[in-house]
Write an enzyme that holds these catalytic residues in place. Structure first.
Site, short mmCIF file in Angstrom:
data_model
loop_
_atom_site.label_atom_id
_atom_site.label_comp_id
_atom_site.label_asym_id
_atom_site.label_seq_id
_atom_site.Cartn_x
_atom_site.Cartn_y
_atom_site.Cartn_z
N TYR A 216 -1.41 -0.51 10.76
CA TYR A 216 -1.57 -0.84 9.33
C TYR A 216 -0.31 -0.48 8.54
CZ TYR A 216 -3.50 -0.63 4.57
OH TYR A 216 -3.71 -0.78 3.22
N SER B 26 0.85 -1.20 0.00
CA SER B 26 0.00 0.00 0.00
C SER B 26 0.88 1.23 0.00
CB SER B 26 -0.88 0.01 1.25
OG SER B 26 -1.57 1.25 1.35
N1 LIG Z 1 -8.82 0.12 -0.34
C1 LIG Z 1 -7.74 0.84 -0.54
O1 LIG Z 1 -7.80 2.05 -0.80
C2 LIG Z 1 -6.39 0.19 -0.44
C3 LIG Z 1 -5.25 0.98 -0.67
C4 LIG Z 1 -4.00 0.38 -0.60
C5 LIG Z 1 -3.88 -0.96 -0.33
N2 LIG Z 1 -5.01 -1.70 -0.11
C6 LIG Z 1 -4.82 -3.14 0.18
O2 LIG Z 1 -5.70 -3.91 -0.60
C7 LIG Z 1 -6.09 -5.08 0.14
C8 LIG Z 1 -7.60 -5.18 0.20
O3 LIG Z 1 -8.07 -4.02 0.87
P1 LIG Z 1 -9.62 -3.67 0.93
O4 LIG Z 1 -9.73 -2.20 1.05
O5 LIG Z 1 -10.35 -4.40 -0.13
O6 LIG Z 1 -9.99 -4.29 2.37
P2 LIG Z 1 -11.43 -4.79 2.91
O7 LIG Z 1 -11.42 -4.59 4.39
O8 LIG Z 1 -12.53 -4.16 2.13
O9 LIG Z 1 -11.39 -6.33 2.57
C9 LIG Z 1 -10.54 -7.19 3.27
C10 LIG Z 1 -11.10 -8.59 3.21
O10 LIG Z 1 -10.28 -9.42 4.03
C11 LIG Z 1 -11.12 -10.28 4.76
N3 LIG Z 1 -10.46 -10.72 5.99
C12 LIG Z 1 -10.19 -9.99 7.11
N4 LIG Z 1 -9.65 -10.76 8.05
C13 LIG Z 1 -9.56 -12.02 7.54
C14 LIG Z 1 -9.11 -13.26 8.06
N5 LIG Z 1 -8.64 -13.36 9.31
N6 LIG Z 1 -9.17 -14.34 7.26
C15 LIG Z 1 -9.65 -14.26 6.01
N7 LIG Z 1 -10.11 -13.11 5.46
C16 LIG Z 1 -10.08 -12.00 6.23
C17 LIG Z 1 -12.37 -9.44 5.06
O11 LIG Z 1 -13.49 -10.25 5.40
C18 LIG Z 1 -12.54 -8.70 3.74
O12 LIG Z 1 -13.34 -9.42 2.84
C19 LIG Z 1 -5.45 -4.95 1.51
O13 LIG Z 1 -4.27 -5.72 1.57
C20 LIG Z 1 -5.15 -3.47 1.63
O14 LIG Z 1 -4.06 -3.21 2.48
C21 LIG Z 1 -6.25 -1.17 -0.16
#
Ligand SMILES: NC(=O)c1ccc[n+]([C@@H]2O[C@H](COP(=O)([O-])OP(=O)(O)OC[C@H]3O[C@@H](n4cnc5c(N)ncnc54)[C@H](O)[C@@H]3O)[C@@H](O)[C@H]2O)c1
Length: 263
Positions: free
Chosen positions: A149, A136
């Site tokens: 995070y 990220s």
């Molecule tokens: N959304 C953004 O703007 C953004 C920006 C940079 C990086 N990211 C990265 O992208 C990835 C996805 O982010 P997101 O925003 O979709 O997050 P989100 O919270 O919307 O989704 C995360 C998913 O992980 C699942 N999860 C959580 N704990 C778990 C566990 N113990 N076992 C199995 N599944 C589990 C949740 O149920 C959920 O479906 C992450 O690694 C995040 O760091 C996101």
């Protein structure tokens, strides 16, 4: 980027970004094991994609569940070609977080993915496989009042290089992808569900002028999983519309700042 005959495991697959990765890999021909603790959304995704996707209810912070995940993938799908460590929890109490909060956040965001890599190594080595860890922009820059995070994300970028160096002799490539602000449950909540508002807010920070889409990230994950990236390992690919190329001057020279007037 043909993924016909390949099997991919994607964690955190039920939410918007994870499901975009699952859809993109499936559209490229892969069979995808979609891993999440959110059974309702995970099952809905699998139902949408039919034979291309199997939902695996799995808490990645549970070692027995990870063992079963790998064993089931080998028993049911017969092979594992790709692993995408995407699951996350955003709980972040900043500097005031208690030890238990630190450990719980690092457990999901860093440790579980690392353990899954180890558990899947033999299967991945058998195919000359690929691992993509989700980084990220949050792991690259200082952000006030956050600690858990960004610490996990920064560690993932380093761990990716260690894994890549360790696993290269086994023909396993390991790379990371670092999104900027991406249209997701979290961003949607902050923008009150208004995508145009999220884009307006993101525009000054992302030179390409908008927030990212799950599919923007998924296309790069697909590339890294595919044979098109056969000579790429230990790399981090920003998928951030230019966010991370900017310095604190936001891409404007001193002349521009003076021309804009004194604060
Ligand atoms: N959304 C953004 O703007 C953004 C920006 C940079 C990086 N990211 C990265 O992208 C990835 C996805 O982010 P997101 O925003 O979709 O997050 P989100 O919270 O919307 O989704 C995360 C998913 O992980 C699942 N999860 C959580 N704990 C778990 C566990 N113990 N076992 C199995 N599944 C589990 C949740 O149920 C959920 O479906 C992450 O690694 C995040 O760091 C996101």
């Amino acid at each position: 980027m043909n993924m016909q005959g390949k099997v991919a495991i994607v964690t955190g697959a039920a939410a918007m970004l994870g499901s975009a990765i699952v859809r993109t890999l499936a559209q490229a021909g892969a069979r995808v094991v979609a891993v999440d603790i959110d059974a309702a959304r995970g099952q809905a995704l699998a139902a949408e994609l039919g034979a291309a996707c199997r939902f695996a209810a799995c808490d990645i912070a549970n070692d027995e569940a990870l063992d079963a995940l790998v064993a089931d993938a080998l028993r049911i799908e017969g092979r594992i070609d790709c692993l995408v460590n995407n699951a996350v929890v955003y709980n972040d109490g900043g500097m005031g977080a208690k030890r238990a909060e630190w450990l719980a956040a690092l457990d999901v965001n860093l440790v579980s993915g690392a353990l899954l890599v180890h558990k899947a190594t033999e299967a991945l080595a058998a195919q000359g496989g690929a691992i993509v860890n989700m980084g990220s922009v949050g792991g690259k820059f200082g952000t006030a009042d956050r600690a858990l995070y960004p610490a996990a994300k920064a560690a993932i970028l380093q761990l990716t290089r260690n894994q890549a160096a360790t696993l290269a002799p086994r023909r396993i490539r390991v790379n990371s992808v670092s999104p900027g602000w991406t249209w997701s449950d979290a961003l949607s909540r902050m923008a009150g569900g208004d995508r145009a508002r999220a884009d307006r807010m993101a525009a000054p920070l992302h030179p390409l002028g908008r927030a990212g889409d799950g599919d923007d990230v998924a296309q790069v994950v697909l590339f890294l999983c595919s044979d098109a990236a056969r000579f790429v390992t230990g790399a981090d690919i920003p998928v951030d519309g230019g966010f991370s190329m900017l310095g604190p001057d936001q891409g404007r020279s001193a002349r521009d700042w003076f021309a804009a007037g004194m604060p």
